[in-house]
Each structure stands twice: as structure tokens, then as C-alpha cells.
Design a protein around this motif. Structure first.
Motif, PDB file in Angstrom:
ATOM      1  N   SER A 155     -26.218  21.351 -15.142  1.00  0.00           N
ATOM      2  CA  SER A 155     -27.337  22.192 -15.581  1.00  0.00           C
ATOM      3  C   SER A 155     -28.164  21.504 -16.665  1.00  0.00           C
ATOM      4  N   LEU A 156     -27.606  20.478 -17.305  1.00  0.00           N
ATOM      5  CA  LEU A 156     -28.308  19.785 -18.372  1.00  0.00           C
ATOM      6  C   LEU A 156     -29.206  18.668 -17.856  1.00  0.00           C
ATOM      7  N   TYR A 157     -28.763  17.990 -16.778  1.00  0.00           N
ATOM      8  CA  TYR A 157     -29.599  16.896 -16.258  1.00  0.00           C
ATOM      9  C   TYR A 157     -30.306  17.255 -14.959  1.00  0.00           C
ATOM     10  N   ASN A 197     -22.689  18.287 -17.864  1.00  0.00           N
ATOM     11  CA  ASN A 197     -22.886  19.469 -17.037  1.00  0.00           C
ATOM     12  C   ASN A 197     -24.179  19.332 -16.239  1.00  0.00           C
ATOM     13  N   ASP A 256     -27.488  16.391 -24.139  1.00  0.00           N
ATOM     14  CA  ASP A 256     -26.664  17.533 -24.560  1.00  0.00           C
ATOM     15  C   ASP A 256     -27.457  18.808 -24.800  1.00  0.00           C
ATOM     16  N   ASN A 257     -28.743  18.708 -25.068  1.00  0.00           N
ATOM     17  CA  ASN A 257     -29.592  19.906 -25.161  1.00  0.00           C
ATOM     18  C   ASN A 257     -30.438  20.074 -23.903  1.00  0.00           C
ATOM     19  N   GLY A 258     -30.028  19.412 -22.828  1.00  0.00           N
ATOM     20  CA  GLY A 258     -30.734  19.532 -21.566  1.00  0.00           C
ATOM     21  C   GLY A 258     -32.021  18.716 -21.535  1.00  0.00           C
TER      22      GLY A 258
END
Length: 302
Positions: A184-186, A182, A122-124
């Protein structure tokens, strides 16, 4: 094949723990007792739920879990403590500290290993990586290929632990992130088929490494109405040589493990203990000369 290449490149990080990885022989007629403790989907719940919680008043909390774990370790020092993912997200502790507190407390409890859940992203990738130095335990992830990301080399596809001469192989599988997290996070994390990976991991752990017990840390979910969607139940049925699947993701509470049959008709235990650290799972295995002769399990309220 890409899957096999990934496993071969990362398997070298699957290290032995204790005695330099040397196999120990069992004494004749000597029974071994191994205890597995586990949590899942704790979701940053550090403190107990409040007295006015409508379902679980005053339950949970890291301090109570620590007391319970220490009591069980005193009873049986041959104990592993494992987590099946979604350590992050759910209380202001995560919003403020970004996972630092969760990892530090798990380290205080002396967790041996954890796998990754979808909320742990969740914070990438940067957020997860920045907190990993606070974790004094291993992250085991077998079906997320991080080779093109900053997490490359930060997780292991499997680990082998030794307790009283018993070799315990642990691997981990996670849910598909696409559509759930999302992108962009993983980023470039590649999801690999859990059944194929589990088949390869069990081959390595059972046939090559001669493990006495094989445990899968799963964040796939216990079972779905869509029977084709991979779950712990399907994973148990479609593989072999797994003794225990410790599950997460669906917040399923089982007061004792479900007993299923694998591809060869042999027993597989599947357990999951709900969420928020309200329960601690306990599985006991009994072995005689390296052969599993009995097992039992229960979920203990915290």
C-alpha cells in the motif's frame, strides 16, 4: 520490451548539468582530480549520537558532516556529494516532520543527488512526493518504474555531471520492495531487474554519452549469505563500465573501498559507510586525457 520502453520514455529526463551538456576536450597531458563524497542509510539522524552510546559515542551529526564536506570542497572544488538511500526513518525528527528536515538539511549541504531506499517509502508515495519540493538535489532511480504512480516524472534514470571537463554519469538501483515494504506504500511501482538496468544504463552513459566516469548509487546491499540474491558484489561482477558502486541497505561499514573485477576483468570500486551519518565516504579519481589512471578511497569518521 517493457524494460527498454521504460528506459526510453524516462531517459529524456537524464539531463546534463553545466555547460549545456556540451562535451569538453581534455588538454594534452592535463591531469584531472575528481572527488566523490557519499553517505548512506542516514535514517534521519540529525544530531550526533549521545556520549553514552556504547559503540559510537559523540559521533555523527549533520553539522559536523557539513564542516567536513566544506573542508574537502575547499581542497578540491571538483567534488560531488551523493547519497545511496534510506534518508528517512529512525528518529523522532522523521516522525514529526515527515522528511522535510532531512531534505532541507541535505540541500544546505548541497548534495548533488540521491537514490531511494526502501525506508524512503515509509510514508507512502504521497508522503515522499510531498517532501520532494524541499530537496534541492536530484533523485536518481533507474530500476523503479513509477510511470503508473504519482511519482512519475519526479525522478531521473540517470544524471550527467561535469566537473573540470570530466563527464560523470550517475545512475541508481534499489532493492526489491515486495516483501520488504507494505504494498500500500509503494502501490503500482514496478521493480526492474538491477543487472539488466545497470547494463542498459552503462551502455547509455559510456557508449552514447561518452562519460569518463560511471557511478552507480545502489540500495541493493553489499553482500548476502544467499549468493544468488543480487548485491553490490554481484552487480560489480555481472556488469561492465561501472567505475564505482556506492552502496547502502545492509549498513556495511568499509574503511576503504572493496576492489572487485567486472565482466571484462577491469577494476570496480565498491564502498559503503555503515549508517546514521557516522562516516563520510571519500573516493578520489585521477584522470589523464579522459582516461582513469588512479583512484583511492577512505571512510572518514564524522
Amino acid at each position: 520490451m517493457k524494460r527498454r520502453n521504460f528506459i526510453q520514455q524516462t531517459a529524456a529526463t537524464g539531463a546534463f548539468i553545466g555547460l549545456g551538456g556540451l562535451s569538453l576536450s581534455f588538454s594534452e597531458n592535463t591531469k584531472k582530480h575528481i572527488t566523490i563524497l557519499h553517505t548512506n542509510d542516514v535514517h534521519s539522524h540529525i544530531e550526533p549520537l549521545g556520549p553514552n552510546d556504547p559503540r559510537n559515542p559523540n559521533m555523527g551529526g549533520v553539522a559536523r558532516r557539513a564542516t567536513l564536506v566544506e573542508q574537502i570542497r575547499a581542497e578540491n572544488p571538483n567534488t560531488l556529494l551523493l547519497d545511496a538511500g534510506d534518508i528517512f526513518q529512525g528518529t523522532p525528527y522523521f516522525n514529526f516532520y515527515g522528511g522535510e528536515l532531512e531534505f532541507k538539511l541535505m540541500s544546505k549541504l548541497k548534495y548533488d543527488a540521491a537514490t531511494l531506499g526502501n525506508h524512503d517509502f515509509d510514508n507512502g508515495l504521497n508522503g515522499l512526493l510531498s517532501q520532494m519540493p524541499h530537496a534541492e538535489f536530484d533523485f536518481i532511480s533507474s530500476n523503479y518504474d513509477f510511470s503508473n504512480t504519482i511519482l512519475d516524472g519526479q525522478t531521473s534514470p540517470f544524471k550527467i555531471f561535469k566537473k573540470d571537463g570530466v563527464k560523470i554519469g550517475v545512475f541508481g538501483v534499489g532493492v526489491e520492495l515486495k516483501g520488504l515494504v507494505n504494498e500500500s506504500l509503494y502501490k503500482e511501482t514496478e521493480y526492474l531487474d538491477p543487472v539488466e538496468i545497470a547494463t542498459e544504463m552503462t551502455r547509455i552513459l559510456k557508449q552514447e554519452q561518452n562519460c569518463d566516469l560511471v557511478i552507480c548509487l545502489s540500495h541493493l546491499g553489499y553482500e548476502y549469505k544467499n549468493e544468488s540474491k543480487i548485491s553490490d558484489v554481484l552487480l560489480a561482477n555481472q556488469t561492465k563500465d561501472i567505475d564505482l558502486i556506492i552502496g547502502g541497505h545492509t549498513h556495511t561499514f568499509l574503511n576503504k573501498p572493496t576492489i572487485l573485477q567486472n565482466l571484462e576483468g577491469k577494476k570496480v570500486l565498491v564502498n559503503q559507510v555503515g549508517c546514521y551519518g557516522l562516516y563520510l565516504g571519500r573516493i578520489d579519481f585521477y584522470l589523464d586525457n579522459g582516461n582513469k589512471v588512479d583512484s583511492s578511497g577512505v571512510s572518514i569518521g564524522v
